[in-house]
Design a protein around this motif. Structure first.
Motif, PDB file in Angstrom:
ATOM      1  N   PRO A   1      91.154  23.714 -66.260  1.00  0.00           N
ATOM      2  CA  PRO A   1      89.950  22.977 -66.553  1.00  0.00           C
ATOM      3  C   PRO A   1      89.921  21.740 -65.603  1.00  0.00           C
ATOM      4  O   PRO A   1      90.949  21.093 -65.524  1.00  0.00           O
ATOM      5  N   LEU A   2      88.441  21.431 -64.826  1.00  0.00           N
ATOM      6  CA  LEU A   2      88.583  20.157 -64.069  1.00  0.00           C
ATOM      7  C   LEU A   2      87.757  19.014 -64.765  1.00  0.00           C
ATOM      8  O   LEU A   2      86.699  19.362 -65.562  1.00  0.00           O
ATOM      9  N   ALA A   3      88.085  18.044 -64.811  1.00  0.00           N
ATOM     10  CA  ALA A   3      87.550  16.601 -65.164  1.00  0.00           C
ATOM     11  C   ALA A   3      87.720  15.692 -64.348  1.00  0.00           C
ATOM     12  O   ALA A   3      88.672  15.476 -63.740  1.00  0.00           O
ATOM     13  N   GLY A   4      87.065  14.211 -64.520  1.00  0.00           N
ATOM     14  CA  GLY A   4      87.114  13.210 -63.907  1.00  0.00           C
ATOM     15  C   GLY A   4      87.195  13.217 -62.476  1.00  0.00           C
ATOM     16  O   GLY A   4      86.217  13.784 -61.805  1.00  0.00           O
ATOM     17  N   ALA A   5      88.165  12.809 -61.615  1.00  0.00           N
ATOM     18  CA  ALA A   5      88.418  12.865 -60.157  1.00  0.00           C
ATOM     19  C   ALA A   5      88.119  14.125 -59.691  1.00  0.00           C
ATOM     20  O   ALA A   5      87.735  14.541 -58.611  1.00  0.00           O
ATOM     21  N   HIS A   6      88.891  15.245 -60.257  1.00  0.00           N
ATOM     22  CA  HIS A   6      88.851  16.621 -59.726  1.00  0.00           C
ATOM     23  C   HIS A   6      87.439  16.981 -60.029  1.00  0.00           C
ATOM     24  O   HIS A   6      86.882  17.784 -58.838  1.00  0.00           O
ATOM     25  N   ARG A   7      86.742  16.836 -60.650  1.00  0.00           N
ATOM     26  CA  ARG A   7      85.370  17.474 -60.948  1.00  0.00           C
ATOM     27  C   ARG A   7      84.326  16.564 -59.839  1.00  0.00           C
ATOM     28  O   ARG A   7      83.515  17.379 -59.291  1.00  0.00           O
ATOM     29  N   THR A   8      84.739  15.382 -59.735  1.00  0.00           N
ATOM     30  CA  THR A   8      83.838  14.722 -58.899  1.00  0.00           C
ATOM     31  C   THR A   8      84.196  15.257 -57.446  1.00  0.00           C
ATOM     32  O   THR A   8      83.069  15.355 -56.639  1.00  0.00           O
ATOM     33  N   MET A   9      85.413  15.355 -57.129  1.00  0.00           N
ATOM     34  CA  MET A   9      85.819  16.164 -55.862  1.00  0.00           C
ATOM     35  C   MET A   9      85.330  17.538 -55.566  1.00  0.00           C
ATOM     36  O   MET A   9      84.696  17.665 -54.471  1.00  0.00           O
ATOM     37  N   LEU A  10      85.185  18.124 -56.657  1.00  0.00           N
ATOM     38  CA  LEU A  10      84.523  19.542 -56.377  1.00  0.00           C
ATOM     39  C   LEU A  10      82.951  19.733 -56.267  1.00  0.00           C
ATOM     40  O   LEU A  10      82.585  20.236 -55.353  1.00  0.00           O
TER      41      LEU A  10
END
Length: 708
Positions: A622-631
């Motif tokens: 699961p992606l959240a935070g900076a990873h979600r923003t990058m995606l």
């Protein structure tokens, strides 16, 4: 002479020997051009002799940065004139090319192919080796070069020949040969680049300039034309000033089997209607038993050529096609001087493409491969090509085969699988034959619409091009059928991909389909074919239907490119400089996506899930935070060229492509699944759910799922 161009910026403009005045691109924009736009601008400057300081400075900058493609090097060394103001740029490019013998050889081979000359010849001599290139009667032979072995001598000979042709410094010494005159560098007239530029400029005029007319007639004697040149002369040029060249061109077509049929296929495609066809009958008692008439349906009705008789069916079809061409162009029908020989009796083909049988117990049985070969002999399709891939394990070997051919210029392909290569090829042949049959409306009849490439359906949700801010535009009328060049450049897979990316090739996702994993397609964003190369495994030639962006619009195009597996693309793309001027935005975007995917796997941000086909896969998340923003940023900035594979649509006028978020998800999932479920996992952990690729899951594991 310093002048002010039409757009208002100062240019060092001059009039070239052909009488054409050329304006430069604003100097401030040259460094911002993509690879294709830069190559076209450089070509225009060299062909028309526009020796601007800005262009020369940009050549030096590209050379110092290692961003000169083979096309760019060829233009500077072998297309530009011999004016001394080009000397610094010419010397810099020659010095850069001479550092790699493979680059020099590939450059000479590219030049030979574009100029339509005989192959490059490297001759072994008692003292070493010599290289020769050029049109027959105008060949240029370089100096003899020696080396510690034959290979080194041959490489040195090719480098010296290139320097001799370019009028540049030879790193192996002058060798007693003066630099050749620019008019005698292997040809007897205009170079292909200058010829095409003048033809494009004059084709709509009532009279061609004398220099172009002289070159047209010379090329007609040598047969040195491409299909698009023939088409433009026969169907676009008009006026009494073109009559002599058009008549000579029709005679060239008449003396080359298959050329007339190819031009008629192109013409019927321009009418956007059914392609031309033949009416055939047989008079068994006559000396010339084959009676054939060619016809085509145009906007004004059906046009027919004269009825033609021949001893052989192939010769009869060619004569009928030539007669129809003369009728369409308003030119006198030329004499066909090709041999007309009796052919062995072959079973006639039925409307679905199968050889007809006479019935009874003794009738000959055929399979899909035999049927395809028969269609090839009947000139209904091109020779089928087959590519194999191992998709199984050592314990359970399985092979995948991709078959492809062209039906009157439209590329079709299909996949098949089997326990061995023979079974896989037969399965692919059966699927390919089905697509060929769908492409034909009647015996000898061509397509009514371009067939969808086999196995190109995507499991991801489609998105209309309009939603991606692209509107459908009419297809180009003068689309040339796909022409396959002979393999020439022998490179490693990584080198081939690196060269293509560096030269500005685009990269798009080709979605998964039954029997085929998702892959990336390297292609030219103008729809032209990729440069000829002997592609090593795992690269493969592939033809797909894409929606090519053109400003705010898009057009449908069958594009020939190089397919490469997603995992293989990682090593090449992540090592590239995304800020390089020559890199296509789509390739840079996928490089960022792949780098992000590697970071997710390294951070352990992957989880097991169930794929659309019910098999186990590893997805990022699961992606959240900076990873979600990058995606989200990767999805938002994915350019249209990166996800432009056409998908089936209910409305035939609509262009539908994969949405950016689905495209990014497909690549990230493919990468994660490949890196986690490796072949060595079962040896360490046993055969459990999610330990092998494409593993069918037990019901208890079917509840696992998720998306990043």
């Amino acid at each position: 002479m310093l002048t002010t161009a039409r757009h208002g910026w100062p240019t060092n403009e001059r009039t070239d020997p052909t009488g054409t005045s050329v304006e430069a691109v604003p100097p401030s924009t040259l460094s911002t051009l993509d690879a294709n736009a830069w190559t076209e601008h450089l070509k225009t400057a060299c062909v028309h002799g526009q020796l601007s300081r800005t262009v020369r400075a940009e050549v030096l900058r590209h050379t110092a940065a290692g961003q000169m493609s083979l096309r760019d090097m060829r233009i500077v060394l072998l297309v530009a004139d011999g004016d001394q103001v080009w000397a610094p740029a010419r010397e810099a490019v020659m010095a850069a090319a001479a550092t790699d013998a493979a680059t020099v050889r590939n450059l000479l081979i590219l030049h030979v192919q574009l100029e339509m000359w005989p192959p490059l010849a490297v001759l072994d001599t008692p003292d070493g080796a010599q290289a020769r290139i050029g049109q027959p009667g105008h060949e240029v032979t370089g100096p003899v070069r020696r080396g510690p072995n034959r290979q080194h001598a041959r490489e040195a000979a090719q480098i010296s020949l290139l320097a001799h042709l370019a009028g540049a410094t030879d790193p192996f010494g002058a060798g007693g040969l003066p630099a050749p005159c620019r008019e005698l560098t292997g040809r007897g007239g205009l170079g292909m680049d200058a010829f095409e530029a003048l033809l494009d400029e004059d084709i709509t005029l009532p009279v061609p300039r004398p220099l172009l007319l002289k070159d047209l007639l010379g090329r007609a004697e040598r047969g040195q034309f491409q299909h698009r040149h023939m088409y433009e002369l026969l169907f676009t040029a008009s006026g009494p000033g073109w009559h002599r060249a058009r008549t000579a061109m029709l005679d060239v077509v008449a003396q080359r089997s298959g050329y007339a049929a190819a031009l008629l296929a192109m013409r019927s495609k321009a009418f956007q209607g059914p392609l031309f066809a033949y009416d055939e009958s047989r008079d068994d008692g006559a000396e010339h038993p084959h009676v054939i008439t060619a016809w085509i349906e145009t906007g004004g009705g059906v046009v027919r050529g004269n009825q033609c008789r021949a001893r052989g069916r192939r010769a009869g079809r060619h004569r009928a096609a030539v007669s129809l061409l003369s009728e369409l162009t308003g030119l006198a029908e030329p004499e066909v001087r090709l041999p007309d020989e009796l052919e062995k009796d072959k079973p006639a083909t039925t409307q679905n493409g199968r050889p007809a049988t006479s019935g009874g117990d003794d009738r000959k049985r055929t399979n899909a491969l035999m049927d395809l070969n028969q269609l090839k002999m009947d000139e209904e399709i091109t020779k089928p090509e087959w590519a194999y891939e191992s998709v199984g394990t050592v314990q359970k070997p399985r092979f995948s085969c991709t078959g492809s051919c062209e039906v009157r210029g439209w590329a079709v392909r299909a996949d098949g699988r089997g326990r061995n290569k023979s079974d896989a090829r037969m399965a692919a042949a059966e699927a390919l034959l089905d697509h060929v049959r769908q492409s034909r409306t009647e015996a000898g009849g061509p397509l009514t619409e371009p067939p969808a490439a086999a196995g190109t359906s995507n499991a991801t949700a489609p998105q209309s091009v309009k939603e991606a801010e692209l509107e459908a535009a009419p297809a180009d009328a003068h689309t040339v059928p796909v022409q396959r060049a002979a393999p020439t450049a022998h490179l490693s897979a990584a080198s081939a991909v690196g060269e293509a990316v560096a030269s500005g090739c685009a990269l798009t996702l080709i979605g998964p389909a039954p029997g085929r994993a998702a892959c990336l397609l390297l292609y030219r964003d103008d729809g032209a074919a990729m440069p000829p190369a002997a592609l090593p495994v795992p690269l493969a030639e592939a033809v797909h239907e894409l929606a090519l962006a053109r400003g705010s619009e898009a057009r449908r195009a069958q594009v020939a490119g190089w397919a490469l597996p997603v995992p293989f693309a990682v090593g090449t793309l992540i090592a590239t400089d995304e800020s390089a001027a020559g890199m296509h935005p789509s390739a840079a975007a996928w490089a960022r996506v792949l780098r992000f995917g590697l970071e997710l796997v390294a951070d352990g941000l992957v989880h097991p899930a169930v794929g659309d086909d019910g098999t186990g896969v590893w997805r990022p998340g699961p992606l959240a935070g900076a990873h979600r923003t990058m995606l989200d940023g990767l999805v938002e900035h994915l350019p249209p060229h990166a996800h432009c594979e056409l998908l089936p649509a209910n409305d035939p006028t609509a262009l539908r492509i994969t949405s950016p978020d689905e495209a990014v998800d497909t690549v990230l999932t493919t990468l994660a699944d490949t890196l986690v479920a490796t072949p060595g996992v079962p040896a360490l952990f046993g055969t459990h759910p999610f330990t092998t690729p494409a593993q069918h899951l037990p019901p208890a594991a079917a509840a696992v799922g998720g998306r990043p």
